[in-house]
Enzyme design. Structure first.
Site, PDB file in Angstrom:
ATOM      1  N   GLY A  72       2.016   3.905  -9.135  1.00  0.00           N
ATOM      2  CA  GLY A  72       1.472   3.224  -7.956  1.00  0.00           C
ATOM      3  C   GLY A  72       2.325   2.033  -7.528  1.00  0.00           C
ATOM      4  N   ASP A  73       1.944   1.436  -6.384  1.00  0.00           N
ATOM      5  CA  ASP A  73       2.596   0.235  -5.863  1.00  0.00           C
ATOM      6  C   ASP A  73       4.080   0.428  -5.583  1.00  0.00           C
ATOM      7  OD1 ASP A  73       0.156  -1.066  -6.076  1.00  0.00           O
ATOM      8  OD2 ASP A  73       0.586  -1.812  -8.088  1.00  0.00           O
ATOM      9  N   LYS A  76       3.995   3.074  -0.735  1.00  0.00           N
ATOM     10  CA  LYS A  76       3.433   4.209   0.042  1.00  0.00           C
ATOM     11  C   LYS A  76       2.963   3.743   1.417  1.00  0.00           C
ATOM     12  CE  LYS A  76       0.232   4.782  -3.061  1.00  0.00           C
ATOM     13  NZ  LYS A  76       0.661   3.910  -4.159  1.00  0.00           N
ATOM     14  N   GLY A  77       2.233   2.603   1.389  1.00  0.00           N
ATOM     15  CA  GLY A  77       1.676   2.086   2.648  1.00  0.00           C
ATOM     16  C   GLY A  77       2.783   1.824   3.658  1.00  0.00           C
ATOM     17  N   GLY A 100      -3.997  -1.037  -2.952  1.00  0.00           N
ATOM     18  CA  GLY A 100      -3.536  -2.173  -2.160  1.00  0.00           C
ATOM     19  C   GLY A 100      -2.242  -1.747  -1.514  1.00  0.00           C
ATOM     20  N   HIS A 101      -2.275  -1.485  -0.221  1.00  0.00           N
ATOM     21  CA  HIS A 101      -1.095  -0.969   0.488  1.00  0.00           C
ATOM     22  C   HIS A 101      -0.612  -2.012   1.495  1.00  0.00           C
ATOM     23  CE1 HIS A 101      -2.575   3.412  -0.388  1.00  0.00           C
ATOM     24  NE2 HIS A 101      -2.256   2.730  -1.467  1.00  0.00           N
ATOM     25  N   GLN A 305      -2.631   5.440  -5.394  1.00  0.00           N
ATOM     26  CA  GLN A 305      -2.071   5.315  -6.748  1.00  0.00           C
ATOM     27  C   GLN A 305      -0.761   6.125  -6.881  1.00  0.00           C
ATOM     28  OE1 GLN A 305      -5.813   6.028  -6.675  1.00  0.00           O
ATOM     29  NE2 GLN A 305      -5.812   3.843  -6.365  1.00  0.00           N
TER      30      GLN A 305
HETATM   31  P1  GDP Z   1       1.706   0.888  -2.345  1.00  0.00           P
HETATM   32  O1  GDP Z   1       0.467   0.595  -3.111  1.00  0.00           O
HETATM   33  O2  GDP Z   1       2.451   2.057  -2.891  1.00  0.00           O
HETATM   34  O3  GDP Z   1       1.477   1.012  -0.859  1.00  0.00           O
HETATM   35  O4  GDP Z   1       2.657  -0.361  -2.556  1.00  0.00           O
HETATM   36  P2  GDP Z   1       2.235  -1.922  -2.497  1.00  0.00           P
HETATM   37  O5  GDP Z   1       2.038  -2.314  -1.092  1.00  0.00           O
HETATM   38  O6  GDP Z   1       1.153  -2.192  -3.469  1.00  0.00           O
HETATM   39  O7  GDP Z   1       3.515  -2.577  -3.122  1.00  0.00           O
HETATM   40  C1  GDP Z   1       4.787  -2.394  -2.569  1.00  0.00           C
HETATM   41  C2  GDP Z   1       5.365  -3.762  -2.207  1.00  0.00           C
HETATM   42  O8  GDP Z   1       6.746  -3.635  -1.983  1.00  0.00           O
HETATM   43  C3  GDP Z   1       4.788  -4.338  -0.928  1.00  0.00           C
HETATM   44  O9  GDP Z   1       4.746  -5.732  -1.038  1.00  0.00           O
HETATM   45  C4  GDP Z   1       5.802  -3.912   0.130  1.00  0.00           C
HETATM   46  O10 GDP Z   1       5.833  -4.797   1.240  1.00  0.00           O
HETATM   47  C5  GDP Z   1       7.070  -4.017  -0.648  1.00  0.00           C
HETATM   48  N1  GDP Z   1       8.143  -3.092  -0.256  1.00  0.00           N
HETATM   49  C6  GDP Z   1       8.044  -1.811   0.176  1.00  0.00           C
HETATM   50  N2  GDP Z   1       9.280  -1.273   0.325  1.00  0.00           N
HETATM   51  C7  GDP Z   1      10.163  -2.241  -0.023  1.00  0.00           C
HETATM   52  C8  GDP Z   1      11.596  -2.293  -0.120  1.00  0.00           C
HETATM   53  O11 GDP Z   1      12.309  -1.324   0.126  1.00  0.00           O
HETATM   54  N3  GDP Z   1      12.135  -3.486  -0.541  1.00  0.00           N
HETATM   55  C9  GDP Z   1      11.377  -4.576  -0.858  1.00  0.00           C
HETATM   56  N4  GDP Z   1      11.991  -5.697  -1.267  1.00  0.00           N
HETATM   57  N5  GDP Z   1      10.037  -4.553  -0.773  1.00  0.00           N
HETATM   58  C10 GDP Z   1       9.448  -3.396  -0.393  1.00  0.00           C
HETATM   59  P1  IMO Z   2      -2.045   1.721  -5.096  1.00  0.00           P
HETATM   60  O1  IMO Z   2      -2.620   2.780  -4.202  1.00  0.00           O
HETATM   61  C1  IMO Z   2      -1.298   0.453  -9.214  1.00  0.00           C
HETATM   62  C2  IMO Z   2      -4.495   1.236 -12.112  1.00  0.00           C
HETATM   63  C3  IMO Z   2      -5.229   0.027 -12.646  1.00  0.00           C
HETATM   64  C4  IMO Z   2      -5.588   0.539 -14.036  1.00  0.00           C
HETATM   65  C5  IMO Z   2      -5.893   2.006 -13.792  1.00  0.00           C
HETATM   66  C6  IMO Z   2      -7.392   2.312 -13.639  1.00  0.00           C
HETATM   67  O2  IMO Z   2      -1.978   0.367  -4.506  1.00  0.00           O
HETATM   68  O3  IMO Z   2      -0.711   2.179  -5.644  1.00  0.00           O
HETATM   69  P2  IMO Z   2      -9.158   1.861 -11.698  1.00  0.00           P
HETATM   70  O4  IMO Z   2      -9.620   0.581 -11.080  1.00  0.00           O
HETATM   71  O5  IMO Z   2      -8.589   2.828 -10.738  1.00  0.00           O
HETATM   72  O6  IMO Z   2     -10.204   2.488 -12.577  1.00  0.00           O
HETATM   73  O7  IMO Z   2      -7.972   1.413 -12.701  1.00  0.00           O
HETATM   74  O8  IMO Z   2      -5.231   2.362 -12.591  1.00  0.00           O
HETATM   75  N1  IMO Z   2      -4.475   1.318 -10.632  1.00  0.00           N
HETATM   76  C7  IMO Z   2      -3.406   1.052  -9.881  1.00  0.00           C
HETATM   77  N2  IMO Z   2      -2.179   0.600 -10.233  1.00  0.00           N
HETATM   78  N3  IMO Z   2      -1.578   0.726  -7.931  1.00  0.00           N
HETATM   79  C8  IMO Z   2      -2.798   1.192  -7.573  1.00  0.00           C
HETATM   80  O9  IMO Z   2      -3.085   1.602  -6.313  1.00  0.00           O
HETATM   81  C9  IMO Z   2      -3.786   1.341  -8.562  1.00  0.00           C
HETATM   82  N4  IMO Z   2      -5.084   1.753  -8.548  1.00  0.00           N
HETATM   83  C10 IMO Z   2      -5.486   1.747  -9.819  1.00  0.00           C
HETATM   84  O10 IMO Z   2      -4.393  -1.100 -12.700  1.00  0.00           O
HETATM   85  O11 IMO Z   2      -4.468   0.472 -14.870  1.00  0.00           O
HETATM   86 MG    MG Z   3      -0.468  -1.002  -4.147  1.00  0.00          MG
END
Ligand code: GDP
Ligand code: IMO
Ligand code: MG
Length: 545
Positions: A72-73, A76-77, A100-101, A305
């Site tokens: 995750g993170d 994607k968003g 959290g996107h 995720q």
């Molecule tokens: P998601 O959960 O997969 O949508 O990702 P998150 O939003 O939780 O975390 C990704 C973070 O990386 C966010 O703060 C984005 O703004 C940032 N981000 C996405 N692509 C890039 C990139 O290519 N470079 C940098 N430096 N940040 C990025």
């Molecule tokens: P996005 O969509 C990263 C992780 C939690 C924990 C496990 C189980 O932003 O990528 P839960 O609350 O789902 O029962 O937690 O999954 N987790 C994530 N880690 N990005 C996420 O979402 C997550 N959603 C859940 O940290 O380890």
């Molecule tokens: Mg996220």
């Protein structure tokens, strides 16, 4: 268009008819950009227009799914946001408000948890759908929409499936309770959003759905039935702890507490019916609508995720409770994986993880981020962030990379654990989700002189007859079971890094040789096909490979 941007505040745009030939000899518009970047240097880049390439690449009516091949993170968003240039519909079909996107455009940042990222295009008539695979928290959704409304973002075209699972106060309470009572070994490190308990109710066939929000009598009857056993259990728990959790703002500061029954069914029904009224015009048979648009509209599916957090495919038991694969995403929208025309999965150029669970390539160990922060606060670590990212102390190096990448959870604010790129994990995710990937955050690695890439693991645990595995065996493809993973030692190959700032680059060919080598190794060693590359968080900082 010629864009000259100086500093954060001042921008001058002038029109400039500028044409170039791409490597495929197509004549398309291109942007020239001069920008003062965060590292303080002036950048100039000439790149093909991202939008034009996108329009050429995807036919009207395409179904594009954005998943994640890590924990995750991975951005994607942000990638979903890029696709909203061509998409008519954006669908969330899994997860809950544990997501959290983040999207960034011209310094404006949007973070969504419950609402599809496409909502910011609502006023352009684009439709956002919360499909039945999602566990829906109406409070989070309302707060999010209210916040959006303050910035002028509308939600006229938001559709919520009447079959989406409903997150109720007891789910959040039970989740937070179980995380607060267990010792560290048994803890999952959840986001405390009630995700495990809501999916438990779903598979136990006792869960409520969004449809129940509009029928208070049904809601009351179902709630009474479902809460009977749960309240009996809650009565065995330290009451002060239960009251303390119920005071959390996620549980509306004690609104649902009942001195005798612990949970006040009437208060829940009243509040959730209010939520139902708020969303009345949005609730519908969203899957039927979606099916009616197939072949007509371009649809982007926003994954939740990542593959390694999937309940079936992920590093069990340290996973979430829903499906996070491309197949799960399609199913969560009432479709088949075969309906998807393009499955793209985001992969960070390094790896992060939030919560508990084994992390073979973690830099500096589980407590690295906290130790690093302490060293910084005590002024024990000195030097620039770049120097720290090259430190021979792993805790400092990992902490500094996390700092450079701004690796803080968008939902919980927890620092993310940081590790080197893990090819066995990527190979496994590719087996599940297919080869097409988007590399994000390549820019964060800039300045690291030596870049380790994990090419395989050495299994150093007890012989395991089930797989079978013996001590010392090399593993090329991650076996996503924590029982195995905790004994996997990463085997690294080392690559030379690059010094050049890449945040203004908009084409693969302009990347420094060593950055391209890094990408080549990912493609060749993991059988991946890199489709896009991200070199910064902004909408403009993504390009097709
Ligand atoms: P998601 O959960 O997969 O949508 O990702 P998150 O939003 O939780 O975390 C990704 C973070 O990386 C966010 O703060 C984005 O703004 C940032 N981000 C996405 N692509 C890039 C990139 O290519 N470079 C940098 N430096 N940040 C990025
Ligand atoms: P996005 O969509 C990263 C992780 C939690 C924990 C496990 C189980 O932003 O990528 P839960 O609350 O789902 O029962 O937690 O999954 N987790 C994530 N880690 N990005 C996420 O979402 C997550 N959603 C859940 O940290 O380890
Ligand atoms: Mg996220």
């Amino acid at each position: 268009m010629l864009t000259l941007t100086i500093g954060w505040l001042c921008a001058i745009n002038t029109s400039c008819p500028f044409k170039i030939f791409t490597r495929k000899s197509q004549m398309i518009r291109c942007d020239v950009k001069i920008k003062l970047n965060v590292r303080g240097s002036i950048l100039m880049s000439v790149g093909t227009s991202f939008r034009d390439v996108m329009v050429k690449r995807y036919d009207k009516g395409a179904l594009i799914a954005i998943g994640c091949n890590q924990w995750g993170d991975t951005g994607k968003g942000a990638i979903v946001d890029r696709f909203m240039f061509i998409a008519d519909i954006c669908v969330r079909a899994g997860g809950a408000d544990n997501c959290g996107h983040t999207n960034e455009s011209n310094g404006v940042k949007y973070v969504t948890h419950m609402i599809p990222s496409g909502i910011i295009f609502d006023s352009q008539g684009k439709v956002s759908i919360i499909a039945r695979g999602v566990a829906f928290n109406p409070l989070t959704a309302r707060l999010e929409l209210e916040k959006f409304a303050e910035t002028g973002v509308t939600s006229k075209n938001l559709k919520i499936s009447f079959r989406a699972k409903l997150i109720l106060p007891h789910h959040i309470l039970l989740d937070m309770l179980s995380e607060s009572r267990v010792n560290k070994v048994a803890k999952i490190g959840t986001t405390g959003r009630g995700v495990g308990p809501v999916f438990q109710d779903h598979v136990a066939r006792t869960g409520l759905t969004v449809m129940d929000l509009l029928n208070p009598e049904n809601m009351r009857t179902k709630l009474r039935r479902i809460l009977r056993d749960k309240i009996a259990f809650l009565k065995t728990i330290d009451r002060d702890l239960v009251i303390q959790i119920l005071q959390h703002d996620r549980l509306e500061n004690g609104l649902f507490y009942h001195p005798e029954h612990i949970l006040d069914v009437d208060a829940i029904v009243k509040r959730y019916y209010e939520h139902g009224e708020f969303f009345r015009r949005n609730i519908c048979d969203a899957e039927a609508y979606l099916r009616s648009r197939l072949g007509e509209d371009t649809i982007v599916f926003e994954g939740a995720q990542g593959a390694l957090l999937d309940i079936d495919e992920g590093s069990y038991p340290f996973v979430t409770s829903s499906r996070c694969t491309i197949a799960g995403l399609a199913q969560g929208a009432g479709l088949s994986e075969n309906d998807i025309t393009e499955a793209l999965c985001t992969v960070k150029a390094y790896v992060t993880r939030v919560g508990e669970g084994s992390f073979p390539t973690e830099i500096g160990g589980y407590n690295a981020v906290n130790e690093y922060r302490e060293l910084i606060s005590l002024n024990i670590v000195s030097g620039s962030l770049l120097e720290q990212m090259n430190s021979d102390k792993e805790v400092v190096q990992g902490g500094a990379i996390g700092m450079m990448g701004n690796e803080v959870g968008a939902t919980t604010g927890r620092p993310r654990r940081v590790g080197w790129l893990d090819l066995p994990a990527l190979r496994r995710a590719i087996q599940i989700n297919g080869p097409k990937i988007v590399i994000t955050k390549l820019d964060v690695l800039t300045g690291i002189k030596n870049l380790p890439i994990c090419v395989s693991y050495c299994y150093e645990g007890p012989d395991n007859p089930a797989i079978p595995l013996v001590y010392g065996q090399e593993i090329d493809v991650m076996i996503p079971e924590d029982e195995i993973l905790k004994y996997c030692r990463p085997i690294y190959e080392h690559m030379d890094g690059w010094e050049e700032d890449i945040t203004g680059i908009r084409s693969l060919h302009d990347l420094p040789d060593n950055a391209r080598n890094y990408l080549n190794v990912i493609e060749e060693y993991a059988d991946a096909e890199i489709v896009m590359i991200g070199v910064g968080p902004d909408r403009e900082q993504t390009f097709f490979a």
